[in-house]
Motif scaffolding. Structure first.
Motif, PDB file in Angstrom:
ATOM      1  N   UNK A   1      -1.507  14.336  -6.505  1.00  0.00           N
ATOM      2  CA  UNK A   1      -1.344  12.943  -6.090  1.00  0.00           C
ATOM      3  C   UNK A   1      -2.524  12.097  -6.513  1.00  0.00           C
ATOM      4  N   UNK A   2      -2.248  10.792  -6.623  1.00  0.00           N
ATOM      5  CA  UNK A   2      -3.244   9.743  -6.840  1.00  0.00           C
ATOM      6  C   UNK A   2      -2.902   8.642  -5.850  1.00  0.00           C
ATOM      7  N   UNK A   3      -3.914   7.989  -5.271  1.00  0.00           N
ATOM      8  CA  UNK A   3      -3.621   6.922  -4.312  1.00  0.00           C
ATOM      9  C   UNK A   3      -4.699   5.857  -4.339  1.00  0.00           C
ATOM     10  N   UNK A   4      -4.326   4.671  -3.870  1.00  0.00           N
ATOM     11  CA  UNK A   4      -5.249   3.543  -3.791  1.00  0.00           C
ATOM     12  C   UNK A   4      -5.153   2.919  -2.409  1.00  0.00           C
ATOM     13  N   UNK A   5      -6.308   2.500  -1.890  1.00  0.00           N
ATOM     14  CA  UNK A   5      -6.396   1.758  -0.635  1.00  0.00           C
ATOM     15  C   UNK A   5      -6.567   0.296  -1.025  1.00  0.00           C
ATOM     16  N   UNK A   6      -5.572  -0.540  -0.723  1.00  0.00           N
ATOM     17  CA  UNK A   6      -5.606  -1.949  -1.095  1.00  0.00           C
ATOM     18  C   UNK A   6      -6.587  -2.757  -0.250  1.00  0.00           C
ATOM     19  N   UNK A   7      -7.135  -2.143   0.790  1.00  0.00           N
ATOM     20  CA  UNK A   7      -8.129  -2.813   1.620  1.00  0.00           C
ATOM     21  C   UNK A   7      -7.547  -3.547   2.814  1.00  0.00           C
ATOM     22  N   UNK A   8      -6.296  -3.951   2.721  1.00  0.00           N
ATOM     23  CA  UNK A   8      -5.601  -4.648   3.810  1.00  0.00           C
ATOM     24  C   UNK A   8      -4.106  -4.539   3.553  1.00  0.00           C
ATOM     25  N   UNK A   9      -3.329  -4.665   4.592  1.00  0.00           N
ATOM     26  CA  UNK A   9      -1.877  -4.634   4.452  1.00  0.00           C
ATOM     27  C   UNK A   9      -1.418  -5.852   3.658  1.00  0.00           C
ATOM     28  N   UNK A  10      -0.490  -5.647   2.743  1.00  0.00           N
ATOM     29  CA  UNK A  10       0.020  -6.734   1.910  1.00  0.00           C
ATOM     30  C   UNK A  10       1.493  -6.510   1.618  1.00  0.00           C
ATOM     31  N   UNK A  11       2.200  -7.585   1.369  1.00  0.00           N
ATOM     32  CA  UNK A  11       3.592  -7.514   0.935  1.00  0.00           C
ATOM     33  C   UNK A  11       3.604  -7.187  -0.551  1.00  0.00           C
ATOM     34  N   UNK A  12       4.253  -6.098  -0.926  1.00  0.00           N
ATOM     35  CA  UNK A  12       4.256  -5.623  -2.311  1.00  0.00           C
ATOM     36  C   UNK A  12       5.637  -5.851  -2.911  1.00  0.00           C
TER      37      UNK A  12
ATOM     38  N   UNK B   1       0.606 -14.591  -9.638  1.00  0.00           N
ATOM     39  CA  UNK B   1       0.652 -13.130  -9.700  1.00  0.00           C
ATOM     40  C   UNK B   1      -0.710 -12.577  -9.323  1.00  0.00           C
ATOM     41  N   UNK B   2      -0.714 -11.533  -8.513  1.00  0.00           N
ATOM     42  CA  UNK B   2      -1.987 -10.907  -8.175  1.00  0.00           C
ATOM     43  C   UNK B   2      -1.863  -9.405  -8.288  1.00  0.00           C
ATOM     44  N   UNK B   3      -2.896  -8.783  -8.807  1.00  0.00           N
ATOM     45  CA  UNK B   3      -2.971  -7.333  -8.918  1.00  0.00           C
ATOM     46  C   UNK B   3      -3.743  -6.851  -7.699  1.00  0.00           C
ATOM     47  N   UNK B   4      -3.039  -6.406  -6.713  1.00  0.00           N
ATOM     48  CA  UNK B   4      -3.657  -6.011  -5.457  1.00  0.00           C
ATOM     49  C   UNK B   4      -4.524  -4.765  -5.573  1.00  0.00           C
ATOM     50  N   UNK B   5      -4.305  -3.949  -6.605  1.00  0.00           N
ATOM     51  CA  UNK B   5      -5.021  -2.683  -6.743  1.00  0.00           C
ATOM     52  C   UNK B   5      -6.288  -2.773  -7.586  1.00  0.00           C
ATOM     53  N   UNK B   6      -6.466  -3.846  -8.346  1.00  0.00           N
ATOM     54  CA  UNK B   6      -7.597  -3.951  -9.271  1.00  0.00           C
ATOM     55  C   UNK B   6      -8.931  -3.759  -8.549  1.00  0.00           C
ATOM     56  N   UNK B   7      -9.692  -2.751  -9.005  1.00  0.00           N
ATOM     57  CA  UNK B   7     -11.025  -2.505  -8.478  1.00  0.00           C
ATOM     58  C   UNK B   7     -11.090  -1.915  -7.088  1.00  0.00           C
ATOM     59  N   UNK B   8      -9.942  -1.552  -6.504  1.00  0.00           N
ATOM     60  CA  UNK B   8      -9.933  -1.007  -5.142  1.00  0.00           C
ATOM     61  C   UNK B   8     -10.268   0.494  -5.147  1.00  0.00           C
ATOM     62  N   UNK B   9     -10.566   1.014  -3.963  1.00  0.00           N
ATOM     63  CA  UNK B   9     -10.928   2.419  -3.799  1.00  0.00           C
ATOM     64  C   UNK B   9      -9.723   3.314  -4.068  1.00  0.00           C
ATOM     65  N   UNK B  10      -9.886   4.254  -4.972  1.00  0.00           N
ATOM     66  CA  UNK B  10      -8.803   5.180  -5.321  1.00  0.00           C
ATOM     67  C   UNK B  10      -9.308   6.617  -5.219  1.00  0.00           C
ATOM     68  N   UNK B  11      -8.412   7.519  -4.853  1.00  0.00           N
ATOM     69  CA  UNK B  11      -8.728   8.943  -4.763  1.00  0.00           C
ATOM     70  C   UNK B  11      -7.568   9.727  -5.352  1.00  0.00           C
TER      71      UNK B  11
END
Length: 194
Positions: A106-117, A56-66
């Motif tokens: 709205x709230x959003x996060x940039x995962x840094x790269x495309x990923x299968x969610x 399991x991976x949390x793709x959003x942890x610590x990523x840039x959010x606005x």
């Protein structure tokens, strides 16, 4: 809620830190985006360093959010509070993000790269006002979201996955995305609100 064809099992790690692991019908762990760190209550360090299950991976942890705005004067630390790994739902404790009273906030996060969610986990505020997160959309896309984008424009935008959710999550909700690929994740109210 959770999908009917998916079993969710609680997991206990060191220091009594709890998380939920989504298990699909083939008994395989899946990748989860958890907007608050998959149960890392006041834990420090990255999810990998805390002994998170390898599947399991949390793709959003610590990523840039606005977000569309930040509520002034309430000790709110901003959009990154939603991906800091702390699921404490009390605004005054500093790990809850809160917008101002915007139209289609709205709230959003940039995962840094495309990923299968496979799914998105959203933790709600618990001290009060949990109903503010109701009648909202969740979007996933490889195309960045703009500040003026609304649910009406995004739900018909090619290459964008969307899910409309009416009831507010009590504590958390898990939204199945079923492997859609995207770099950007947005949570957006359908109308005016916080």
């Amino acid at each position: 809620g959770f999908r009917d064809d998916v079993r969710v099992e609680p997991v206990k790690w060191e220091d009594d830190v709890r998380a939920w692991v989504q298990i699909d019908e083939r008994n395989m762990r899946t990748r989860v985006i958890d907007m608050a760190g998959a149960g890392f209550r006041r834990a420090s360090g990255s999810p990998r360093a805390r002994g998170r299950p390898a599947g399991e991976s949390n793709l959003a942890f610590g990523k840039a959010a606005t977000q569309s705005s930040t509520l002034p004067g309430h000790g709110v630390t901003g959009a990154t509070s939603a991906v800091d790994g702390d699921t404490n739902g009390i605004l005054g404790d500093g790990s809850v993000t809160h917008t101002g009273p915007d139209v289609s906030a709205w709230w959003q996060v940039d995962l840094g790269a495309s990923a299968s969610v496979s799914s998105i986990v959203i933790w709600n505020r618990t001290d009060c006002c949990g109903g503010r997160l109701s009648d909202y959309w969740v979007f996933v896309s490889d195309t960045p979201f703009g500040p003026a984008d609304t649910p009406a424009t995004l739900r018909s935008r090619p290459g964008t996955w969307g899910s409309h959710n009416v009831p507010a999550p009590r504590l958390l909700t898990r939204i199945a995305v079923d492997g859609f690929r995207g770099r950007y994740v947005r949570i957006q109210l359908a109308g005016a609100g916080y």
